[in-house]
Design a protein around this motif. Structure first.
Motif, short mmCIF file in Angstrom:
data_model
loop_
_atom_site.label_atom_id
_atom_site.label_comp_id
_atom_site.label_asym_id
_atom_site.label_seq_id
_atom_site.Cartn_x
_atom_site.Cartn_y
_atom_site.Cartn_z
N UNK A 1 0.85 -1.18 0.00
CA UNK A 1 0.00 0.00 0.00
C UNK A 1 0.90 1.25 0.00
N UNK A 2 0.30 2.41 0.04
CA UNK A 2 1.08 3.64 -0.07
C UNK A 2 2.03 3.84 1.10
N UNK A 3 1.61 3.53 2.30
CA UNK A 3 2.49 3.66 3.46
C UNK A 3 3.76 2.84 3.25
N UNK A 4 3.58 1.60 2.86
CA UNK A 4 4.73 0.70 2.68
C UNK A 4 5.61 1.14 1.52
N UNK A 5 4.98 1.52 0.42
CA UNK A 5 5.74 1.92 -0.76
C UNK A 5 6.50 3.22 -0.50
N UNK A 6 5.83 4.20 0.06
CA UNK A 6 6.45 5.50 0.35
C UNK A 6 7.59 5.37 1.35
N UNK A 7 7.40 4.57 2.38
CA UNK A 7 8.34 4.50 3.48
C UNK A 7 9.38 3.38 3.34
N UNK A 8 9.40 2.71 2.20
CA UNK A 8 10.41 1.68 1.99
C UNK A 8 10.24 0.46 2.86
N UNK A 9 9.00 0.14 3.19
CA UNK A 9 8.73 -1.02 4.05
C UNK A 9 8.55 -2.26 3.17
N UNK A 10 9.63 -2.64 2.50
CA UNK A 10 9.63 -3.82 1.65
C UNK A 10 11.08 -4.24 1.42
N UNK A 11 11.24 -5.45 0.94
CA UNK A 11 12.56 -6.01 0.69
C UNK A 11 12.85 -5.92 -0.80
N UNK A 12 13.96 -5.31 -1.15
CA UNK A 12 14.33 -5.21 -2.56
C UNK A 12 14.54 -6.61 -3.13
N UNK A 13 13.93 -6.85 -4.29
CA UNK A 13 13.94 -8.17 -4.93
C UNK A 13 13.27 -9.23 -4.08
N UNK A 14 12.50 -8.77 -3.10
CA UNK A 14 11.64 -9.66 -2.31
C UNK A 14 10.21 -9.21 -2.54
N UNK A 15 9.50 -8.81 -1.47
CA UNK A 15 8.13 -8.35 -1.66
C UNK A 15 8.07 -7.03 -2.41
N UNK A 16 9.23 -6.37 -2.62
CA UNK A 16 9.26 -5.16 -3.43
C UNK A 16 9.27 -5.43 -4.92
N UNK A 17 9.47 -6.68 -5.33
CA UNK A 17 9.52 -7.02 -6.75
C UNK A 17 8.13 -7.40 -7.26
N UNK A 18 7.77 -6.86 -8.40
CA UNK A 18 6.48 -7.18 -9.01
C UNK A 18 6.45 -6.58 -10.40
N UNK A 19 5.49 -7.04 -11.20
CA UNK A 19 5.28 -6.46 -12.52
C UNK A 19 4.29 -5.30 -12.48
N UNK A 20 3.34 -5.38 -11.57
CA UNK A 20 2.35 -4.31 -11.40
C UNK A 20 1.98 -4.26 -9.92
N UNK A 21 1.79 -3.04 -9.41
CA UNK A 21 1.47 -2.84 -8.00
C UNK A 21 0.15 -2.06 -7.92
N UNK A 22 -0.96 -2.77 -7.85
CA UNK A 22 -2.27 -2.13 -8.01
C UNK A 22 -2.68 -1.16 -6.91
N UNK A 23 -2.12 -1.28 -5.70
CA UNK A 23 -2.60 -0.41 -4.61
C UNK A 23 -1.49 0.44 -4.00
N UNK A 24 -0.36 0.58 -4.69
CA UNK A 24 0.76 1.35 -4.13
C UNK A 24 0.42 2.83 -3.98
N UNK A 25 -0.61 3.30 -4.65
CA UNK A 25 -1.02 4.70 -4.55
C UNK A 25 -2.06 4.93 -3.46
N UNK A 26 -2.55 3.85 -2.85
CA UNK A 26 -3.65 3.95 -1.89
C UNK A 26 -3.16 3.93 -0.45
N UNK A 27 -3.65 4.87 0.34
CA UNK A 27 -3.38 4.86 1.77
C UNK A 27 -4.09 3.65 2.40
N UNK A 28 -3.57 3.23 3.53
CA UNK A 28 -4.11 2.00 4.15
C UNK A 28 -5.60 2.13 4.44
#
Length: 331
Positions: free
Chosen positions: A197-224
């Motif tokens: 979600x936006x909190x996680x994407x904005x604040x870097x709450x993900x693992x590079x090449x882990x849960x940060x990897x994807x082809x499309x991120x449908x809710x990265x613009x949405x607040x929790x």
């Protein structure tokens, strides 16, 4: 914006669902992929991404993956299965414990914990925590909380080395899951949907090449808060909508604010939205029932996390641009 409140984050759920669905379909058409793989954890974010994917494509073009390991919450599979049953999608379960054991995930982490809690051993559970940012401007340092087999809890401040070793070992979990997501995507000619979600994407709450990897991120613009609103609109099971958000990474129960965020998600939404829209600390404080000083601390913490995690968003650096492929556009 005349008055700032939780209503400032309200969205038109029907219109947003249609907009996201159209974007998903357009991406798959451009990339010549047949459907989407979604890893479902039983949490709100992956549940909403799965539901949006089904709404956009139909259940026959969505594969849900259950990816538990030995330290997952005992309820993880029951929640994620309830979701896939409700959505009517095909699903597969891959227990990643053997892969993590072979890679030394648990052993490497336990060795790091023993560097500050020597008695830590078989049968113990643990998590790492941060002090709250709203209580003080003091430097926030991670501690490890460990629980012995007889229930006694001990905690110790982590050295920089021990902290990095624990995080590095734990990151095997997210990267192993992503490896299996792409295995299934490759065999089906599907794309992988990310779930931040936006909190996680904005604040870097993900693992590079882990849960940060994807082809499309449908809710990265949405607040929790908005993700929860979509969950209700899309009919995500109530048990998932009322479940306490958790990292589900460590062997002890751990909330996201214990590990990373300054505040519970609803208050973080207000602070992040306020900062993003130039709303002053006084107005945000009134909406969040905090002091202006506390909100200013949260603002500073948001900005600091953006700086320290900026590298997670970066594509690999090329010494010389390769112009022949830079024009490709799948938007």
């Amino acid at each position: 914006m005349t008055e700032f409140s939780t209503e400032s984050l309200a969205i038109d759920e029907e219109a947003e669902t249609e907009r996201i669905g159209e974007r998903i379909r357009r991406y798959l058409s451009a990339s010549r992929r047949k459907g989407l793989v979604v890893a479902v954890s039983g949490g709100i974010d992956s549940s909403v991404v799965a539901a949006l994917s089904v709404r956009a494509l139909g259940p026959e073009r969505v594969l849900a993956l259950h990816l538990p390991e030995q330290e997952s919450s005992e309820n993880t599979i029951s929640y994620s299965t309830e979701l896939t049953d409700a959505l009517g999608v095909d699903s597969a379960e891959e227990n990643i414990t053997p892969i993590l054991t072979a890679a030394g995930c648990y052993q490497r982490r336990d060795d790091a914990i023993r560097s500050v809690i020597p008695e830590y051993g078989p049968g113990w559970a643990s998590k790492i925590v941060l002090p709250s940012v709203i209580d003080s401007d003091a430097l926030r340092l991670f501690s490890v909380v460990a629980q012995s087999p007889d229930g006694e809890q001990v905690s110790a401040r982590l050295t920089a080395s021990a902290y990095l070793e624990i995080v590095a070992a734990s990151n095997f979990k997210q990267r192993t899951r992503k490896m299996l997501e792409y295995y299934h995507a490759d065999r089906l000619n599907y794309a992988v949907a990310g779930t931040p979600n936006r909190l996680e994407y904005d604040q870097g709450f993900f693992v590079k090449l882990g849960d940060g990897a994807a082809d499309i991120k449908p809710i990265a613009h949405l607040y929790k808060t908005q993700v929860y609103a979509l969950a209700a609109y899309l009919g995500v099971p109530e048990s998932i909508r009322t479940r306490q958000p958790t990292t589900d990474t460590y062997s002890m129960p751990q909330s996201q604010e214990e590990f990373y965020f300054s505040l519970p998600y609803a208050l973080m939404d207000l602070c992040l939205f306020g900062l993003n829209h130039g709303i002053g600390a006084e107005a945000v404080a009134q909406a969040a029932d905090l002091s202006a000083e506390q909100v200013e601390r949260v603002f500073r913490d948001i900005e600091q996390k953006r700086r320290s995690t900026a590298y997670l968003h970066e594509a690999p650096v090329l010494i010389t641009p390769v112009g022949e492929v830079e024009h490709l556009d799948l938007t």
